[in-house]
Design an enzyme around this catalytic site. Structure first.
Site, PDB file in Angstrom:
ATOM      1  N   GLU A 223      -1.835  -8.967   4.315  1.00 19.47           N
ATOM      2  CA  GLU A 223      -1.813  -9.389   5.716  1.00 19.47           C
ATOM      3  C   GLU A 223      -3.201  -9.510   6.335  1.00 19.47           C
ATOM      4  O   GLU A 223      -3.382 -10.166   7.364  1.00 19.47           O
ATOM      5  CB  GLU A 223      -0.958  -8.423   6.550  1.00 19.47           C
ATOM      6  CG  GLU A 223      -1.531  -7.024   6.741  1.00 19.47           C
ATOM      7  CD  GLU A 223      -1.192  -6.053   5.627  1.00 19.47           C
ATOM      8  OE1 GLU A 223      -1.204  -4.838   5.902  1.00 19.47           O
ATOM      9  OE2 GLU A 223      -0.933  -6.491   4.483  1.00 19.47           O
TER      10      GLU A 223
ATOM     11  N   HIS B 208      -3.674  -5.146   0.779  1.00 17.56           N
ATOM     12  CA  HIS B 208      -3.114  -5.601   2.060  1.00 17.56           C
ATOM     13  C   HIS B 208      -3.177  -7.128   2.156  1.00 17.56           C
ATOM     14  O   HIS B 208      -4.202  -7.688   2.555  1.00 17.56           O
ATOM     15  CB  HIS B 208      -3.883  -4.975   3.230  1.00 17.56           C
ATOM     16  CG  HIS B 208      -3.605  -3.524   3.411  1.00 17.56           C
ATOM     17  ND1 HIS B 208      -2.561  -3.053   4.181  1.00 17.56           N
ATOM     18  CD2 HIS B 208      -4.222  -2.429   2.905  1.00 17.56           C
ATOM     19  CE1 HIS B 208      -2.557  -1.733   4.146  1.00 17.56           C
ATOM     20  NE2 HIS B 208      -3.552  -1.317   3.379  1.00 17.56           N
TER      21      HIS B 208
ATOM     22  N   CYS C 133       0.836  -1.202   0.000  1.00 17.01           N
ATOM     23  CA  CYS C 133       0.000   0.000   0.000  1.00 17.01           C
ATOM     24  C   CYS C 133       0.876   1.259   0.000  1.00 17.01           C
ATOM     25  O   CYS C 133       1.518   1.551  -0.999  1.00 17.01           O
ATOM     26  CB  CYS C 133      -0.975  -0.026   1.180  1.00 17.01           C
ATOM     27  SG  CYS C 133      -2.354   1.124   0.989  1.00 17.01           S
TER      28      CYS C 133
END
EC number: 6.3.5.2
Length: 508
Positions: free
Chosen positions: A165, A163, A78
């Site tokens: 994660e 993202h 990002c």
């Protein structure tokens, strides 16, 4: 080891957690970490996290450009990707159509980072800017409906606009694992069995024949710390459990039984009378917390002195976890005071102990896994969070012995029914609050004017935000009937449907 440079994203800790779950040791440092410190850690790869700023802003967070001289692979996520684009001469602008939430990622170019990943998958977006022109030498690997350059690559440098994660990114864990294993050459060496062996050896060497004082609260962190220390130093551990009379029903007995099973000697201090006398007449929540904290220190100091006279104590053990360490050196700059455990903050000067924090490398879920590895029961490890001041902050108004008893019984029924219905492990936290409100009721032919009690159950991942749990009406009815029939002094039960924000999880 993978090193994450934190630019202030709310998801930064998730990057480390996802990689550790895959067996890859990962640390987090602020974006301004010196090159010297980064080199000392000898990472096999760097990840630049997301962040709230824009790379073209005057005060944009930017790391030392020498990270590109370290000759290790770099992954920007990002904001991290946008920084890479900006640094190498590409163009980042404010997006006309911002992307927040789920989006479809479509892979358009083969890459090692996408090995074994579906061509199309859902990913989580959270950005207001977008890349409109790549730097020279970079290739687009994937796109989304509003991001033409959703993944990019140039040799050992990669960027992801989404993202990976976040759990909503379907293939995110695989993508991070590919970066660590296939690009950086990491190995899966991280796990609690390895950590326990290494930490026990380290503690033996560091402590040698010295004595360690450890305050046990009955919670997961302090129990795991005490268990780990006992494996390392045996009877040189002095574990102290202060019963302030504000515990859940059968809590003291449960903690004592747990330590007996673990074969760890436990010094239990019955201080109920002291705490209740000091809380008499006090109804303001912050004052209750302050009194409990100060009284704990008084009682703990007295017990510590007793052991100190028998043989000098050199170390004080604390259940600091990795998130506490990260927060102490945030992207806003180093904090002057590292956050301390509520039980041992403000200890007197004569207790000039060296601090020992065996769990400071671990996240909460890893502390639980370590506890399991060390033989602590799963049932104990998965218990819901419990506040340091205990039931004092779940009794609105003044605390008394009769109110504690009332709350203990009601809370016990609520938790027992959650377990019977297989709901306990599905909610993040559940408890009762004794309200300082009486209401009119009818029991048989008699009018009553008794306490109301509130049931609270929430779903959350970390407690920072939470939503109330949607419990079936039939379940709530059963709990209400049991409490009003079995607990003397309660004639009304209500259910709290407030989320966080605007409310907090605890009432006080």
């Amino acid at each position: 080891m993978i090193l994450v440079l934190d630019f202030g994203s709310q998801y930064t800790q998730l990057i480390a957690r996802r990689l550790r779950e895959s067996g890859i040791y990962t640390e987090i440092v602020p974006f301004f970490e010196s090159i010297e410190n980064i080199q000392k850690k000898a990472p096999k790869g760097l990840i630049l996290s997301g962040g709230p700023a824009s790379v073209y802003a005057k005060d944009a967070y930017k790391p030392n450009g020498k990270i590109f001289d370290l000759n290790v692979p770099i992954l920007g996520i990002c904001y991290g990707m946008q920084y890479l684009v900006d640094f190498f001469g590409g163009v980042v602008v404010g997006a006309n159509e911002q992307e927040f939430g789920k989006a479809v990622l479509e892979i358009t170019q083969d890459s090692v980072i996408f090995e074994g990943v579906k061509i199309k998958s859902l990913v989580w977006m959270s950005h207001m800017d977008k890349v409109i022109e790549l730097p020279k030498g970079f290739t687009t690997l994937a796109k989304s409906p509003n991001s033409p350059h959703c993944a990019i690559e140039n040799g050992k440098i990669f960027g992801l606009q989404f993202h990976p994660e976040v759990i909503q990114s379907e293939e995110g864990g695989k993508i991070l694992e590919n970066f660590a294993l296939l690009v950086c050459g990491c190995e899966k060496t991280w796990g609690m069995q390895h950590f326990a062996q290494r930490e026990i050896a380290r503690l033996k060497e560091k402590i040698a024949n010295a004595k360690v004082l450890c305050a046990v609260s009955g919670g997961v962190d302090s129990t795991v710390v005490a268990t780990l220390l006992y494996r390392a130093i045996k009877d040189n551990l002095i574990a102290v459990f202060v019963d302030h009379g504000l515990l859940r029903k059968n809590e003291k007995e449960r903690v004592q039984a747990m330590f007996k099973d673990l074969q760890i000697p436990l010094n239990t201090i019955d201080a109920k009378g002291i705490f209740l006398s000091k809380l008499k007449g006090v109804s303001e929540p912050e004052l209750k917390r302050k009194i409990i904290g100060e009284t704990f220190i008084e009682v703990f100091e007295k017990e510590a002195k007793k052991h100190h006279l028998k043989g000098k104590i050199e170390f004080l053990a604390q259940g600091t976890l990795y998130p506490d360490v990260i927060e102490s050196v945030s992207v806003k700059g180093p904090s002057k005071v590292i956050k301390t455990h509520h039980n041992v903050g403000g200890l007197p000067e004569w207790m000039d102990f060296k601090l020992i924090e065996p769990l400071r490398e671990l996240f909460k879920d890893e502390a639980r896994l370590l506890g399991k590895e060390l033989g602590v029961s799963q049932d104990f490890l998965m218990r819901h969070p419990f506040p340091g001041p205990g039931l004092a902050v779940r009794i609105l108004g003044e605390v008394s012995e009769s109110k504690i008893k009332r709350l203990q019984e009601a809370d016990f029924i609520f938790i027992e029914e959650l377990k019977k219905a297989n709901l306990y492990d599905k909610v993040w936290q559940a408890f009762c609050v004794l309200l300082n409100v009486n209401s009119v009721g009818v029991m048989g032919d008699n009018r009553t004017y008794e306490n109301a009690i509130c049931l609270r159950a929430v779903n959350a991942s970390d407690g920072m935000t939470a939503s109330f749990s949607f419990l079936e009406h039939s379940f709530l009815e059963k709990v209400s009937n049991r409490i009003t029939n079995e607990v003397s002094g309660i004639n009304r039960v209500v259910y709290d449907i407030t989320s966080k924000p605007p409310g907090t999880i605890e009432w006080e």
